[in-house]
Design a protein around this motif. Structure first.
Motif, mmCIF file in Angstrom:
data_model
loop_
_atom_site.group_PDB
_atom_site.id
_atom_site.type_symbol
_atom_site.label_atom_id
_atom_site.label_comp_id
_atom_site.label_asym_id
_atom_site.label_seq_id
_atom_site.Cartn_x
_atom_site.Cartn_y
_atom_site.Cartn_z
ATOM 1 N N HIS A 572 0.800 -1.220 0.000
ATOM 2 C CA HIS A 572 0.000 0.000 0.000
ATOM 3 C C HIS A 572 0.834 1.273 0.000
ATOM 4 C CE1 HIS A 572 -3.762 -1.983 -0.107
ATOM 5 N NE2 HIS A 572 -3.504 -2.686 0.983
ATOM 6 N N CYS A 573 2.143 1.143 -0.057
ATOM 7 C CA CYS A 573 2.981 2.351 -0.154
ATOM 8 C C CYS A 573 2.466 3.151 -1.343
ATOM 9 C CB CYS A 573 4.437 1.960 -0.389
ATOM 10 S SG CYS A 573 5.471 3.357 -0.899
ATOM 11 N N ASN A 574 2.111 4.431 -1.095
ATOM 12 C CA ASN A 574 1.594 5.223 -2.224
ATOM 13 C C ASN A 574 2.637 6.230 -2.719
ATOM 14 O OD1 ASN A 574 1.540 7.369 -0.494
ATOM 15 N ND2 ASN A 574 -0.668 7.551 -0.397
ATOM 16 N N CYS A 575 3.875 6.003 -2.295
ATOM 17 C CA CYS A 575 5.010 6.772 -2.825
ATOM 18 C C CYS A 575 4.896 8.266 -2.578
ATOM 19 C CB CYS A 575 5.195 6.492 -4.316
ATOM 20 S SG CYS A 575 5.387 4.754 -4.698
ATOM 21 N N ASN A 576 4.303 8.642 -1.451
ATOM 22 C CA ASN A 576 4.195 10.085 -1.161
ATOM 23 C C ASN A 576 5.514 10.672 -0.678
ATOM 24 O OD1 ASN A 576 4.325 10.168 1.867
ATOM 25 N ND2 ASN A 576 2.654 8.721 1.605
ATOM 26 N N GLY A 577 6.465 9.828 -0.364
ATOM 27 C CA GLY A 577 7.820 10.290 -0.061
ATOM 28 C C GLY A 577 8.036 10.835 1.342
ATOM 29 N N ALA A 578 7.054 10.650 2.244
ATOM 30 C CA ALA A 578 7.248 11.169 3.608
ATOM 31 C C ALA A 578 8.476 10.523 4.260
ATOM 32 C CB ALA A 578 6.008 10.917 4.451
ATOM 33 N N CYS A 579 8.879 9.365 3.742
ATOM 34 C CA CYS A 579 10.032 8.680 4.336
ATOM 35 C C CYS A 579 11.358 9.244 3.831
ATOM 36 C CB CYS A 579 9.948 7.191 4.074
ATOM 37 S SG CYS A 579 9.673 6.794 2.350
ATOM 38 N N PHE A 580 11.300 10.257 2.940
ATOM 39 C CA PHE A 580 12.548 10.905 2.507
ATOM 40 C C PHE A 580 12.823 12.128 3.382
ATOM 41 C CE2 PHE A 580 11.237 9.521 -2.024
ATOM 42 C CZ PHE A 580 11.710 8.241 -1.800
ATOM 43 N N ALA A 587 12.568 10.933 13.622
ATOM 44 C CA ALA A 587 12.917 9.497 13.632
ATOM 45 C C ALA A 587 12.961 8.876 12.233
ATOM 46 C CB ALA A 587 11.913 8.750 14.500
ATOM 47 N N MET A 588 12.153 9.397 11.289
ATOM 48 C CA MET A 588 11.961 8.684 10.024
ATOM 49 C C MET A 588 13.266 8.351 9.297
ATOM 50 S SD MET A 588 9.907 7.158 8.089
ATOM 51 C CE MET A 588 8.291 7.375 7.363
ATOM 52 N N CYS A 589 13.320 7.225 8.825
ATOM 53 C CA CYS A 589 14.349 6.462 8.130
ATOM 54 C C CYS A 589 15.815 6.914 8.171
ATOM 55 C CB CYS A 589 13.962 6.207 6.690
ATOM 56 S SG CYS A 589 14.876 4.743 6.114
ATOM 57 N N PRO A 602 12.096 3.481 3.141
ATOM 58 C CA PRO A 602 10.912 2.601 3.136
ATOM 59 C C PRO A 602 10.264 2.534 1.758
ATOM 60 C CG PRO A 602 10.945 3.930 5.110
ATOM 61 C CD PRO A 602 12.074 4.442 4.249
ATOM 62 N N LYS A 603 10.169 3.671 1.055
ATOM 63 C CA LYS A 603 9.585 3.620 -0.285
ATOM 64 C C LYS A 603 10.431 2.714 -1.192
ATOM 65 C CE LYS A 603 9.071 5.861 -4.641
ATOM 66 N NZ LYS A 603 8.898 7.000 -5.512
ATOM 67 N N GLY A 604 11.745 2.882 -1.126
ATOM 68 C CA GLY A 604 12.632 2.080 -1.957
ATOM 69 C C GLY A 604 12.433 0.600 -1.678
ATOM 70 N N GLN A 673 5.722 6.129 11.579
ATOM 71 C CA GLN A 673 5.692 7.492 11.035
ATOM 72 C C GLN A 673 5.152 7.581 9.612
ATOM 73 O OE1 GLN A 673 7.709 10.212 12.713
ATOM 74 N NE2 GLN A 673 7.819 8.915 14.492
ATOM 75 N N CYS A 674 5.224 6.512 8.851
ATOM 76 C CA CYS A 674 4.700 6.552 7.479
ATOM 77 C C CYS A 674 3.189 6.729 7.556
ATOM 78 C CB CYS A 674 5.042 5.238 6.779
ATOM 79 S SG CYS A 674 3.990 4.881 5.365
ATOM 80 N N PRO A 675 2.644 7.693 6.796
ATOM 81 C CA PRO A 675 1.194 7.896 6.894
ATOM 82 C C PRO A 675 0.394 6.651 6.522
ATOM 83 C CG PRO A 675 2.181 9.319 5.187
ATOM 84 C CD PRO A 675 3.303 8.646 5.900
ATOM 85 N N ILE A 676 0.991 5.786 5.685
ATOM 86 C CA ILE A 676 0.271 4.580 5.256
ATOM 87 C C ILE A 676 0.660 3.390 6.139
ATOM 88 C CG2 ILE A 676 -0.270 3.203 3.155
ATOM 89 C CD1 ILE A 676 -0.744 6.210 2.855
ATOM 90 N N LYS A 677 1.569 3.619 7.063
ATOM 91 C CA LYS A 677 2.052 2.571 7.976
ATOM 92 C C LYS A 677 2.758 1.434 7.222
ATOM 93 C CE LYS A 677 -0.016 4.924 11.209
ATOM 94 N NZ LYS A 677 0.197 6.239 10.630
HETATM 95 S S1 SF4 Z 1 6.151 7.415 3.662
HETATM 96 FE FE1 SF4 Z 1 5.270 5.380 3.504
HETATM 97 S S2 SF4 Z 1 3.758 5.490 1.838
HETATM 98 FE FE2 SF4 Z 1 5.058 7.302 1.690
HETATM 99 S S3 SF4 Z 1 6.637 6.713 0.222
HETATM 100 FE FE3 SF4 Z 1 7.439 6.273 2.241
HETATM 101 S S4 SF4 Z 1 6.897 4.178 2.620
HETATM 102 FE FE4 SF4 Z 1 5.667 4.825 0.905
#
Ligand code: SF4
Ligand SMILES: Cc1cc2nc3c(=O)[nH]c(=O)nc-3n(C[C@H](O)[C@H](O)[C@H](O)COP(=O)(O)OP(=O)(O)OC[C@H]3O[C@@H](n4cnc5c(N)ncnc54)[C@H](O)[C@@H]3O)c2cc1C
Ligand code: SF4
Length: 1010
Positions: A572-580, A587-589, A602-604, A673-677
């Motif tokens: 379900h990762c929708n590639c919104n990039g919050a993990c960049f 904390a994120m990635c 996480p997106k990768g 932290q990922c909005p889509i978990k």
């Molecule tokens: S934050 Fe979560 S849903 Fe958004 S790109 Fe990263 S892994 Fe995918």
């Protein structure tokens, strides 16, 4: 056994030649056709997936020149390019089947800040929040706002003319561009800025591309003024993508930047920008008004505009509901109370800013007086006021996260962007939305909405299952209707996020002006090579259409339903990039932050797993049954075959996936932290298990996996073990198996210490023998391997603390928890270990005595990883020690002397999976008469075994240096800096030779003061 996954589509020969030529000409950045890199660059936040042939990461303007010069050779004329920044576009803006030129990895330097003249010069890959963090110390900021500010780049913002909340006050990105340094397709580096007629004339004389584009754009402005005035809408969100209406600025100067801003990488490669910046308002306040319906909020917004707010945003009940289920709610919940047990179903966030308190308080008072005095009308239910940067930012953060949260509905129908940013004149917004809702409701679609009501922009993402071909057809149907609707209301389909693939509607909207756009494109890019098919095509060329490109849904639907369900946490990762996220103190990635390599995000990782599952489906392999078979059969049977596969070293896409998984610290930040978990550790462990059905595991995996079970025996000869790992041969042995900085046993005999304290080992019988009252005053400490064996003094401190507040502590017999097995993909062994441990815990908890754990990561395993056990096998609640303390805060006696302030660096999993428990620590400290400040921090870099692994040590230290290192240097002196995690404390000891205390030790110290 997992087969070899060999389809890694080699790049077209011409692209390989281009790569070779670029290397020959001294291209200094990175060039990759590795399938993994291409898969990760094949998506943005849109519904599409296009596989590029080559990904280039230039290091400098010179590299961009090399790209354009080399590509200019006739033999490469078929090759097309798409520039790329954060890759957060919602409509395929940066996707291509040609060459991606990604400036975000290396061209991300802030070149100059001039606080006196209030401007900055930056490279195109600088992230907006990165810039604002650097400007903050000068009291300045770059004001165009967007929800993706922690990962969107300045180059991307300029190219989409980004804007968002606050645009009525601060304008759009284009309003802050002073100069742009671009590389044109002939390799010319050109700095564009407003020009007077004399300068313009001189430039027009040039025989090169620069002269040609100036002549063309100037002619358009002179010859088509009336047509342009008649066709361009008079909206705050003036039209992006060749903004013909502003070729001359309000001082009559010619400005090429008007067409470059919003051109979505179709005209030139942006290398650098000089930007105007403004002072940070000293005061701000946010009035949060609650309503009985979203429509009431929308209609009332027009009334609220009269109070002179800097911005007004409306959020609907669905978005509020999603926010409530996210960690983000914790920081804002007090501003959105229920009214008579009912949640607000619409909210207006009304912001006031100013340089003096009076500037802000005067309109706030006027507004709140009106809100308070009026009879409940207009659907208003009540309001709260947030004041000051921290509080206001917390609410805006929640609002910023909303777009991402919209993607986090359960089930296969997921909110997707395609009509997500329409704009109409603000006075038409409520009626427009009423019609739009009717249109969506008629199709039974679920959707969440929020918008910048002051600018007439509405964000909506209807939930559609793109894997279902019937639902996929809705994209065309709804888009056509929305195009008609927005145009009826005098608005636009593209209000904020740019056009991308939706450029299909440009000719319809621009009518007689579309050929003008074509002539601009032709002047810059006659062969249609820069991001072709978007904004405008040169005469004879065609635009992309919204339903002609491959979508992610089309690819995902080839994966069997049962496999999709088993890998739900990736798909379900929708590639919104919050993990960049750029922010080192978030904390994120950590693995992405340390490497800036998007495969290591996480997106990768989710993208690679999706592709891997798709390829397994093509090969007819079901990874779920593979895993089940694996658990039934002992590993030795396949040893020879695995040995052969490992030695054969054949190309296999699984290796690319493994490499990305190996870089993961399993810190769990994504899952919280990922909005889509998206939960990388969960799908990573499933992948590792199956990967090793084909390839041998390193010896280290077996050692680490069985460590917990070996520790009790090793501890019996602890002195010998300690001297061995302290000795040069011991260290060399550890290095040989791939481990460094192995921890030492604490040297404390728990048996003696427990006996001295008269603390008994808990058994169901002992606990059952207690009276009801005694059981209510007892608690069982559940041991974890790391604290118990390496930091026994902390376990003792926790037991002493429990006793100090009047409870009777017991200690559970040591049992392996299984976390290291889970991390390394020994899922069968994990299940068995976890079931055994859970059974013991259930028996203890069955007596009614509470259970508590010390280490956050190990204790949270019971809530997270243990979720894979069958319902009946799951453990009872095991509280984190701070949860238990907060629950019994009344028992904590305030000492007579006033306490001091302590500072806490929490563990990543605590911050991500149990954020509210940090408040529990604060409650416990307050009860003990002290205070606790939780510092903003990223990961310490240790994360269990990651920082002990030889090949990861350098990255681990790099991660430490990004956030923890500076904080430890700043705060550690004085003994008030605390850390909850065992791994974090050991990392600090290794890196800075500091011993940080556990908060339980600090609390004990507070209580011992009398
Ligand atoms: S934050 Fe979560 S849903 Fe958004 S790109 Fe990263 S892994 Fe995918
Ligand atoms: C959850 C979510 C919320 C969003 N909210 C907002 C919002 O509030 N406001 C808003 O305006 N947008 C928003 N967007 C859209 C997106 O974030 C913006 O368009 C952003 O400006 C894109 O920046 P980027 O660095 O990610 O660019 P990319 O997506 O990488 O690229 C965007 C476009 O810019 C071009 N480009 C990038 N770099 C260069 C360069 N150096 N030279 C030439 N062309 C270049 C690309 O070719 C592409 O056409 C949102 C997106 C998401 C996923
Ligand atoms: S677990 Fe941590 S390191 Fe791994 S992907 Fe998630 S956030 Fe990144």
């Amino acid at each position: 056994m997992l087969p070899r996954v060999s389809d890694m589509r080699a790049p077209a020969p011409l692209h390989s030649e281009l790569t070779a030529e670029l290397r020959l000409r001294g291209f200094e950045g990175d060039l990759t056709h590795a399938y993994g890199d291409r898969i990760v660059s094949a998506t943005d936040n849109s519904i599409y997936q296009l596989l590029p042939q080559l990904v280039a990461f230039p290091r400098s303007v010179e590299d961009l020149v090399r790209v354009t010069r080399v590509a200019a050779a006739p033999r490469f004329k078929e090759i097309v390019f798409a520039p790329r920044g954060g890759g957060t576009g919602t409509n395929g803006q940066s996707l291509t089947e040609g060459v991606v030129v990604d400036v975000s990895r290396h061209m991300n330097r802030i070149i100059e800040i001039n606080p006196i003249e209030r401007w900055v010069r930056v490279q195109a890959g600088v992230v907006k929040d990165q810039l604002n963090a650097a400007l903050a110390e000068h009291g300045l900021f770059f004001p165009p706002e967007l929800s993706t500010s922690n990962r969107a780049t300045i180059g991307g913002m300029i190219s989409t003319d980004a804007s968002g909340q606050g645009s009525c006050l601060y304008g759009k990105t284009r309003d802050h561009v002073i100069e742009l340094t671009t590389v044109l397709l002939d390799g010319t580096v050109w700095t564009s800025r407003p020009l007077d007629d004399r300068e313009l004339k001189q430039i027009q004389q040039r025989p090169d591309l620069v002269g040609a584009v100036h002549r063309q754009v100037d002619a358009i402005q002179r010859e088509q003024t009336e047509l342009i005035a008649a066709h361009f809408p008079k909206l705050n969100r003036c039209l992006t993508g060749y903004d013909l209406a502003h070729i001359r600025d309000d001082r009559g100067r010619f400005n090429l930047n008007s067409v470059l801003c919003g051109s979505e990488g179709t005209l030139a490669l942006i290398a650098e920008a000089k930007l105007n910046v403004v002072p940070i308002p000293k005061y701000s306040a946010l009035v949060n008004v609650r309503y009985g319906s979203f429509d009431a909020a929308l209609r009332d917004a027009q009334e609220l505009i009269r109070f002179g707010a800097a911005s007004i945003e409306t959020v609907d009940s669905r978005v509020l509901g999603l926010a409530q289920d996210d960690v983000v709610w914790d920081s804002v919940r007090q501003y959105f109370p229920e009214d008579d047990g009912q949640r607000a179903t619409g909210v207006n966030l009304v912001e006031f800013v100013g340089d003096t308190e009076l500037d802000v308080e005067t309109p706030v008072r006027k507004l709140t007086a009106t809100l308070a005095s009026a009879e409940p009308s207009r659907g208003r239910r009540g309001f709260t006021v947030a004041r000051g940067e921290t509080e206001v930012d917390a609410i805006w953060n929640m609002r910023k996260k909303s777009v991402g949260l919209l993607g986090n509905m359960q089930g296969d129908k997921r909110p997707i962007p395609f009509v997500e940013d329409t704009a109409v004149p603000p006075e038409n917004l409520a009626n427009y939305i009423a019609e739009l809702r009717a249109l969506l409701d008629a199709r039974g679609l679920v959707y969440g909405m929020f918008g910048h009501v002051d600018a007439g922009v509405l964000h909506v993402r209807p939930a559609i299952d793109m894997k279902d071909p019937a639902q996929e057809r809705l994209i065309r149907e709804i888009t056509e209707e929305v195009v008609r609707l927005t145009s009826n209301y005098g608005g636009l389909l593209w209000g904020e996020h740019g056009k991308g693939v939706r450029s299909e509607f440009s000719p319809r909207f621009f009518g007689p002006l579309y050929p003008t756009l074509q002539s601009i494109k032709a002047a810059f890019d006659p062969q249609n090579r820069l991001n072709p098919g978007k904004i405008a095509a040169p005469a004879g060329g065609r635009l992309l259409t919204i339903d002609e490109l491959t979508t992610r849904g089309q690819l995902d639907r080839t994966i069997p339903v049962s496999v999709r369900a088993a890998y739900d946490e990736a798909l379900h990762c929708n590639c919104n990039g919050a993990c960049f996220s750029w922010d080192p103190d978030e904390a994120m990635c950590p693995s992405y932050k340390a490497t800036r390599d998007r495969r290591h995000s996480p997106k990768g990782r989710a993208s690679l797993i999706r592709e891997w599952l798709r390829q397994l489906a093509v090969l007819g392999v079901d990874p779920v049954s593979e895993a089940a078979a694996l658990r039934r059969n002992p590993g030795w049977r396949s040893f020879i075959a695995r040995l052969r596969n490992t030695w054969a070293a054949e190309p296999d896409f699984s290796h690319a996936v493994k490499e990305a998984m190996d870089g993961c610290l399993a810190c769990k930040s994504c899952s919280g932290q990922c909005p889509i978990k998206v939960d990388v550790p969960t799908f990573r462990t499933k992948f590792l298990e199956i990967y090793h059905s084909r390839y041998l595991r390193p010896l280290r995996d077996h050692l680490v996996g069985s460590l917990e079970s070996m520790l009790p025996a090793l501890h019996k000869v602890g002195w010998l073990y300690n001297s061995l790992i302290d000795s040069p041969p011991g260290r060399a042995l550890m290095r040989a198996v791939g481990l460094v900085h192995s921890p030492r046993f604490s040297g404390i005999s728990m048996r003696q210490e427990l006996a001295a304290r008269r603390i008994a080992v808990a058994t169901p019988q002992t606990l059952a023998g207690l009276s009801v009252g005694e059981r209510a005053r007892s608690v069982v400490l559940v041991q974890d391997a790391f604290t118990s064996f390496y930091e026994s003094h902390i376990v003792l401190a926790v037991l002493d603390l429990i006793r100090a507040i009047g409870f009777h502590p017991f200690i559970a017999p040591f049992r392996a928890n299984g976390k290291p097995l889970h991390v390394h993909g020994f899922l069968g062994a994990f299940e068995r270990t976890a079931s055994r441990n859970a059974a013991m815990l259930r028996e203890l908890a069955g007596t009614g005595v509470e259970l508590v754990g010390v280490d956050p990561s190990m204790t949270l395993t019971y809530r997270s990883e243990y979720g894979m056990l069958d319902e009946a096998d799951r453990p009872p609640p095991v509280l984190m020690i701070q949860e238990w303390l907060a629950l019994h805060r009344d028992a904590i006696r305030k000492p007579s002397t006033a306490g001091e302030e302590y500072l806490l660096l929490p563990h990543c999993s605590e911050r991500s999976l149990a954020l509210s428990t940090l408040r529990d620590w604060q409650t416990a400290f307050a009860a003990a008469g002290a205070s606790l400040r939780v510092l903003s921090s990223g990961c310490c870099g240790m994360a269990g075994t990651y920082g002990h692994e030889t090949e990861h040590r350098a990255t681990s230290e790099h991660i430490y240096g990004m956030s923890w290192g500076p904080q430890v240097i700043k705060w550690a002196q004085g003994g008030r800096l605390l850390a909850t995690g065992y791994s974090c404390r050991s990392q600090v000891k290794i890196m800075d030779k500091q011993t940080l205390a556990h908060p339980a030790q600090a609390l004990l110290e507070c209580l011992s003061r009398g």
